[in-house]
Motif scaffolding. Sequence first.
Motif, short mmCIF file in Angstrom:
data_model
loop_
_atom_site.label_atom_id
_atom_site.label_comp_id
_atom_site.label_asym_id
_atom_site.label_seq_id
_atom_site.Cartn_x
_atom_site.Cartn_y
_atom_site.Cartn_z
N PRO A 233 30.35 66.47 -50.43
CA PRO A 233 30.54 65.53 -49.38
C PRO A 233 29.72 65.41 -48.42
O PRO A 233 28.25 65.00 -47.21
CB PRO A 233 31.20 66.38 -48.31
CG PRO A 233 31.49 67.58 -49.03
CD PRO A 233 31.21 67.49 -50.04
N GLY A 234 27.61 66.35 -48.49
CA GLY A 234 26.32 66.56 -48.79
C GLY A 234 25.60 64.50 -48.78
O GLY A 234 25.02 64.72 -48.39
N GLN A 235 26.77 64.41 -49.88
CA GLN A 235 25.82 62.85 -50.08
C GLN A 235 26.00 62.26 -49.09
O GLN A 235 24.95 61.59 -49.08
CB GLN A 235 25.85 62.78 -51.64
CG GLN A 235 27.28 62.35 -51.06
CD GLN A 235 27.75 61.71 -52.72
OE1 GLN A 235 27.94 60.42 -53.08
NE2 GLN A 235 28.95 62.73 -53.08
N PHE A 236 26.81 61.90 -47.97
CA PHE A 236 26.96 60.27 -47.58
C PHE A 236 26.58 60.71 -45.62
O PHE A 236 26.24 62.11 -45.86
CB PHE A 236 28.75 60.45 -47.13
CG PHE A 236 29.46 60.94 -48.11
CD1 PHE A 236 29.26 58.96 -48.86
CD2 PHE A 236 30.21 61.56 -48.92
CE1 PHE A 236 30.05 58.77 -50.38
CE2 PHE A 236 30.73 61.12 -49.95
CZ PHE A 236 30.97 60.16 -51.00
N ASP A 237 26.22 59.53 -45.38
CA ASP A 237 25.47 60.12 -43.81
C ASP A 237 26.36 59.19 -43.31
O ASP A 237 27.10 58.98 -42.33
CB ASP A 237 23.96 58.90 -43.90
CG ASP A 237 23.20 59.04 -43.18
OD1 ASP A 237 23.83 59.30 -41.87
OD2 ASP A 237 22.23 57.74 -42.88
N VAL A 238 26.44 57.06 -43.37
CA VAL A 238 27.16 55.96 -43.36
C VAL A 238 27.95 55.67 -44.01
O VAL A 238 27.46 55.37 -44.87
CB VAL A 238 26.64 55.37 -42.89
CG1 VAL A 238 27.74 53.98 -41.35
CG2 VAL A 238 25.14 55.86 -41.37
N ILE A 239 29.34 55.74 -43.50
CA ILE A 239 30.37 55.06 -45.15
C ILE A 239 31.50 54.74 -43.67
O ILE A 239 31.70 54.67 -43.36
CB ILE A 239 31.76 56.22 -45.49
CG1 ILE A 239 31.35 57.75 -46.35
CG2 ILE A 239 32.64 55.28 -46.39
CD1 ILE A 239 32.15 58.22 -46.25
N VAL A 240 31.08 53.06 -44.67
CA VAL A 240 31.94 51.81 -43.91
C VAL A 240 32.79 50.98 -44.70
O VAL A 240 32.27 51.19 -46.19
CB VAL A 240 31.13 50.48 -43.73
CG1 VAL A 240 30.16 50.20 -44.40
CG2 VAL A 240 31.67 49.54 -43.06
#
Length: 356
Positions: A233-240
């Motif tokens: 989960p740490g790979q994400f910044d903004v998920i659209v």
Amino acid sequence: MEKRVVAINGDGIGREIVSAARRVVDKAVAKDNIVIHWAEHKAGGEAIDTYGEPLPQSTIDACKVADAVLLGAVGGPKWDAVNPAIRPEKAILGLRKALGLFCNLRPVRIFKALQDYSPLKPELVQDVDFVIVRELTGGIYFGERLEATGEGADEVAWDKETYHRYEIERIMEVAINTAKQRKGKVTSVDKANVLASSRLWRKVAQEKATANPTVAFDYLYVDNTAMQLVVNPGQFDVIVTTNLFGDILSDEGAVVSGSLGLLPSASIGTGTALYEPIHGSAPDIAGQGIANPLGTILSAAMMCRHSLEAPNAAAAIEKAVEDVLAAGYRTGDIYKAGMKKVNTEGMTEAILQYIK
């Protein structure tokens, strides 16, 4: 500077947690020389009891001219038997439509003091801090549908997934602007290998990526995203993503965080923005003074940042929450042996004391 905020307590624990958030906001914004004029209006079950409908026009009118709306939670078993057309939850959909709220922002951050509350291994959640940008007014939830008809093996029902270019473009713009204020990475989530609507979604996302070279873009199928939220989960910044996929993934993100009681959200669009915690009205503990107010307090911090022109107040509230948790204060829903167990009032007072 003066700001007008509509407070909708809603049902269950709503009044308790909104009251707590209002006290925290008032103290935090005072340092920015901002005065908030609060106006209470009804929505949800409380409005049904008073007006016979979940969202009276007076509430809509007040929200439209306000600078922001802070909502507790709506619904509860008391109204399970009402006509489906006037269920308390209709208030949320009605507000989204009336205020043009096409985007839901749901940050998922795991405070260091609460990392062991996540069901994932500690090494997987050390750097979890991302935002899910969910499209709110399009897709299958608002498409054409046919309720079940026919009999036996021929009984059928269907729902239609539809997206227009403008709906995708505007949600992408929100995701891009959010990423520019964070780590500069957008992950666009779709099912383009199967769905025609997702192929348009990806096409528009790729166009926006080309037009914004300073933002890194990634494209994942929704099933892979669901897996990646668990394994890394740490790979994400903004998920659209779309309305349906965002509904599912944001709840998964909440589970990853380890506590529904701490997660805030904002619904934004063309009109007044709406801020609310993601948890429900918890009628089983209403009136006992033991509800966790942190989700609402953090939602109010988002309100300060996005609607009240008070970024310093937002940062002060978020830092106070972090410090209070680090100091060991816990409401019953997140209490563990050895911590300082407090009720709603105790947690609120602790936050007020820690605001710098």
